[in-house]
Design a protein around this motif. Structure first.
Motif, PDB file in Angstrom:
ATOM      1  N   GLY A  11     -60.363  29.122   3.930  1.00  0.00           N
ATOM      2  CA  GLY A  11     -59.297  28.633   3.084  1.00  0.00           C
ATOM      3  C   GLY A  11     -58.291  29.659   2.609  1.00  0.00           C
ATOM      4  O   GLY A  11     -57.683  29.491   1.547  1.00  0.00           O
ATOM      5  N   PHE A  36     -58.446  14.018  -2.050  1.00  0.00           N
ATOM      6  CA  PHE A  36     -58.359  14.781  -0.807  1.00  0.00           C
ATOM      7  C   PHE A  36     -59.604  14.523   0.022  1.00  0.00           C
ATOM      8  O   PHE A  36     -60.543  13.857  -0.414  1.00  0.00           O
ATOM      9  CB  PHE A  36     -58.171  16.279  -1.082  1.00  0.00           C
ATOM     10  CG  PHE A  36     -59.325  16.937  -1.790  1.00  0.00           C
ATOM     11  CD1 PHE A  36     -60.326  17.570  -1.079  1.00  0.00           C
ATOM     12  CD2 PHE A  36     -59.385  16.944  -3.178  1.00  0.00           C
ATOM     13  CE1 PHE A  36     -61.387  18.189  -1.728  1.00  0.00           C
ATOM     14  CE2 PHE A  36     -60.440  17.564  -3.842  1.00  0.00           C
ATOM     15  CZ  PHE A  36     -61.441  18.180  -3.121  1.00  0.00           C
ATOM     16  N   ASP A  37     -59.616  15.046   1.218  1.00  0.00           N
ATOM     17  CA  ASP A  37     -60.792  14.992   2.070  1.00  0.00           C
ATOM     18  C   ASP A  37     -60.807  16.290   2.867  1.00  0.00           C
ATOM     19  O   ASP A  37     -59.956  17.155   2.681  1.00  0.00           O
ATOM     20  CB  ASP A  37     -60.776  13.754   2.978  1.00  0.00           C
ATOM     21  CG  ASP A  37     -62.178  13.210   3.207  1.00  0.00           C
ATOM     22  OD1 ASP A  37     -62.925  13.825   4.005  1.00  0.00           O
ATOM     23  OD2 ASP A  37     -62.549  12.198   2.578  1.00  0.00           O
ATOM     24  N   GLY A  38     -61.790  16.432   3.748  1.00  0.00           N
ATOM     25  CA  GLY A  38     -61.871  17.648   4.536  1.00  0.00           C
ATOM     26  C   GLY A  38     -62.668  17.406   5.803  1.00  0.00           C
ATOM     27  O   GLY A  38     -63.741  16.800   5.764  1.00  0.00           O
ATOM     28  N   LYS A  74     -62.943  18.947  10.291  1.00  0.00           N
ATOM     29  CA  LYS A  74     -62.711  20.123  11.119  1.00  0.00           C
ATOM     30  C   LYS A  74     -62.402  19.755  12.573  1.00  0.00           C
ATOM     31  O   LYS A  74     -62.874  18.736  13.088  1.00  0.00           O
ATOM     32  CB  LYS A  74     -63.942  21.041  11.114  1.00  0.00           C
ATOM     33  CG  LYS A  74     -64.146  21.810   9.822  1.00  0.00           C
ATOM     34  CD  LYS A  74     -65.392  22.680   9.936  1.00  0.00           C
ATOM     35  CE  LYS A  74     -65.603  23.558   8.735  1.00  0.00           C
ATOM     36  NZ  LYS A  74     -66.842  24.384   8.873  1.00  0.00           N
ATOM     37  N   HIS A 126     -63.578  10.066   8.212  1.00  0.00           N
ATOM     38  CA  HIS A 126     -62.884  10.753   7.125  1.00  0.00           C
ATOM     39  C   HIS A 126     -61.660   9.956   6.666  1.00  0.00           C
ATOM     40  O   HIS A 126     -61.339   9.936   5.464  1.00  0.00           O
ATOM     41  CB  HIS A 126     -62.487  12.156   7.566  1.00  0.00           C
ATOM     42  CG  HIS A 126     -63.637  13.111   7.590  1.00  0.00           C
ATOM     43  ND1 HIS A 126     -64.091  13.746   6.460  1.00  0.00           N
ATOM     44  CD2 HIS A 126     -64.444  13.519   8.605  1.00  0.00           C
ATOM     45  CE1 HIS A 126     -65.119  14.521   6.774  1.00  0.00           C
ATOM     46  NE2 HIS A 126     -65.352  14.405   8.072  1.00  0.00           N
ATOM     47  N   TYR A 184     -59.940  23.967   9.799  1.00  0.00           N
ATOM     48  CA  TYR A 184     -60.209  23.030   8.711  1.00  0.00           C
ATOM     49  C   TYR A 184     -58.970  22.174   8.463  1.00  0.00           C
ATOM     50  O   TYR A 184     -57.838  22.681   8.412  1.00  0.00           O
ATOM     51  CB  TYR A 184     -60.579  23.798   7.444  1.00  0.00           C
ATOM     52  CG  TYR A 184     -61.003  22.916   6.285  1.00  0.00           C
ATOM     53  CD1 TYR A 184     -62.246  22.291   6.289  1.00  0.00           C
ATOM     54  CD2 TYR A 184     -60.161  22.718   5.195  1.00  0.00           C
ATOM     55  CE1 TYR A 184     -62.642  21.494   5.230  1.00  0.00           C
ATOM     56  CE2 TYR A 184     -60.553  21.917   4.142  1.00  0.00           C
ATOM     57  CZ  TYR A 184     -61.779  21.308   4.155  1.00  0.00           C
ATOM     58  OH  TYR A 184     -62.175  20.503   3.110  1.00  0.00           O
ATOM     59  N   ARG A 236     -57.187  19.484   5.885  1.00  0.00           N
ATOM     60  CA  ARG A 236     -57.242  19.034   4.494  1.00  0.00           C
ATOM     61  C   ARG A 236     -56.175  17.968   4.230  1.00  0.00           C
ATOM     62  O   ARG A 236     -55.019  18.283   3.962  1.00  0.00           O
ATOM     63  CB  ARG A 236     -57.045  20.236   3.563  1.00  0.00           C
ATOM     64  CG  ARG A 236     -56.834  19.915   2.076  1.00  0.00           C
ATOM     65  CD  ARG A 236     -57.909  19.063   1.443  1.00  0.00           C
ATOM     66  NE  ARG A 236     -59.200  19.681   1.422  1.00  0.00           N
ATOM     67  CZ  ARG A 236     -59.661  20.460   0.438  1.00  0.00           C
ATOM     68  NH1 ARG A 236     -58.897  20.744  -0.588  1.00  0.00           N
ATOM     69  NH2 ARG A 236     -60.891  20.937   0.504  1.00  0.00           N
ATOM     70  N   THR A 282     -54.546  15.172   1.798  1.00  0.00           N
ATOM     71  CA  THR A 282     -54.454  15.070   0.341  1.00  0.00           C
ATOM     72  C   THR A 282     -53.425  14.016  -0.034  1.00  0.00           C
ATOM     73  O   THR A 282     -52.424  13.846   0.663  1.00  0.00           O
ATOM     74  CB  THR A 282     -54.035  16.427  -0.264  1.00  0.00           C
ATOM     75  OG1 THR A 282     -54.912  17.452   0.200  1.00  0.00           O
ATOM     76  CG2 THR A 282     -54.051  16.408  -1.782  1.00  0.00           C
ATOM     77  N   LYS A 301     -63.695  11.690  -3.675  1.00  0.00           N
ATOM     78  CA  LYS A 301     -63.367  13.100  -3.438  1.00  0.00           C
ATOM     79  C   LYS A 301     -62.033  13.348  -4.137  1.00  0.00           C
ATOM     80  O   LYS A 301     -60.955  13.222  -3.554  1.00  0.00           O
ATOM     81  CB  LYS A 301     -63.301  13.382  -1.939  1.00  0.00           C
ATOM     82  CG  LYS A 301     -63.543  14.847  -1.585  1.00  0.00           C
ATOM     83  CD  LYS A 301     -63.879  15.000  -0.126  1.00  0.00           C
ATOM     84  CE  LYS A 301     -64.049  16.451   0.288  1.00  0.00           C
ATOM     85  NZ  LYS A 301     -65.191  17.106  -0.348  1.00  0.00           N
TER      86      LYS A 301
END
Length: 356
Positions: free
Chosen positions: A24, A69-71, A73, A90, A135, A137, A139, A195
């Protein structure tokens, strides 16, 4: 599918060496944006050069925290192919979080396409070294300008990307976690299953205390009796007690982790006896004392994280001799193999970025 306008940067940045990546800290050249206005809905999906936002000081999200948000990969396999792990799941979870925060839901197909299209534009940023990934992200923030407690009438959805290494400095080595009976992360009926920024803000004080005591993360207990396991700050918790695999049931205070789901699917397909039920801290410490406990965390950032030591009420419990358990290692190897395309993916979890 809605067309996504793409404006490419004229000043691409230098990608960092894979060996230097942490988590990050570095962000790619582009970001995805889309706006919402009441009466107009979600509109204007676009990919633009990565840049700061301009927000009014009275912007809703800054005062009332209406944001989610979420996350997830993307992984570059040995074959060079880039794959996104469980993108549709996701996208669906982002909408569940939106529901909790009174945010208008997004088209899941467009959310998934925002992941794919942005990763394709910045594909050169996907690292190749084992253990690294890109990653993603997504949002949503409330953008209406007002002071007053009510849902916003305008929102911004954005997606940013960052190439990452291991989440924990320990890597796949066992981490130490502290079960807290002094602090609370979430309560049933609240936002624990979403989240959202507020959940992570609520975890900061307890996490700082745990780190000062030499632990990596906090194992949060339920907010009413301070007796039953909820989750760890950045991951769901799971354990093997004797011949039973146990994880706390989703009770409204626990995030429905995508890696948690993946792990439970694998374990059941492998024939293990799996229970989603209340798990008391006393049951866990008793199993640790008896030498019948193997414990691990599951989450997008760390994937599978073995737990080697548990702290609780001034006592320290060494788990599985302080080393990674065989089942923990098998779960990690299997999920990582699917993510990088080196193992069979019977579930269709890892989707190639490029069409065709």
């Amino acid at each position: 599918m809605t067309d996504i306008a793409i404006t490419r940067t004229t000043s691409p940045k230098q990608t960092p060496p894979d060996e230097s990546l942490s988590f990050g800290k570095v962000f790619t050249d582009h970001m995805f944006l889309m706006n919402y206005e009441e009466g107009k809905g979600w509109h204007d999906p676009r990919i633009v050069p990565y840049a700061p936002f301009t927000l009014d000081p009275a912007c809703c999200v800054l005062h009332y925290g209406q944001g989610i948000f979420d996350g997830l990969k993307a992984f570059r396999g040995r074959d060079g192919q880039v794959r996104i792990f469980r993108g549709p799941d996701h996208a669906q979870r982002l909408n569940r979080s939106a529901h909790y925060l009174c945010i208008p839901e997004l088209d899941p197909a467009l959310v998934e396409e925002s992941f794919r299209a942005l990763v394709e534009v910045d594909e050169r940023w996907v690292p190749s070294l084992a253990g690294t990934s890109l990653y993603i992200r997504p949002t949503v923030i409330a953008t209406e300008t007002f002071l007053g407690v009510h849902p916003s009438h305008s929102y911004l959805y954005f997606v940013i990307l960052c190439p990452v290494g291991a989440y924990y400095k320990e890597g796949m080595n066992p981490v130490r976690i502290l079960a807290s009976d002094q602090h609370v992360r979430a309560v049933k009926g609240g936002l624990g299953a979403a989240k959202t920024m507020a959940n992570y803000a609520a975890s900061l004080y307890g996490a700082e205390e745990a780190q000062k005591a030499g632990y990596t993360q906090v194992l949060w207990l339920d907010a009413v009796e301070h007796k039953y396991l909820d989750e760890v700050g950045t991951m769901n918790i799971m354990m093997r007690i004797g011949d039973e695999i146990v994880t706390p049931a989703l009770n409204g205070a626990i995030l429905d982790g995508i890696t948690r789901r993946s792990t439970l699917t694998l374990l059941r397909d492998w024939g293990y006896r799996v229970s989603e039920r209340p798990v008391s801290i006393d049951e866990v410490t008793a199993a640790a004392k008896a030498g019948t406990l193997e414990m691990w965390g599951t989450g997008t950032a760390a994937v599978i994280s073995p737990v080697g030591e548990l702290g609780y009420k001034g006592e320290r419990y060494v788990i599985n001799g302080g080393v990674t358990g065989a089942l923990t290692q098998k779960l990690y190897d299997t999920i990582i193999g699917i993510q990088y395309g080196t193992s069979n993916d019977p579930y269709g979890w890892a989707k190639p970025v490029r069409r065709g």
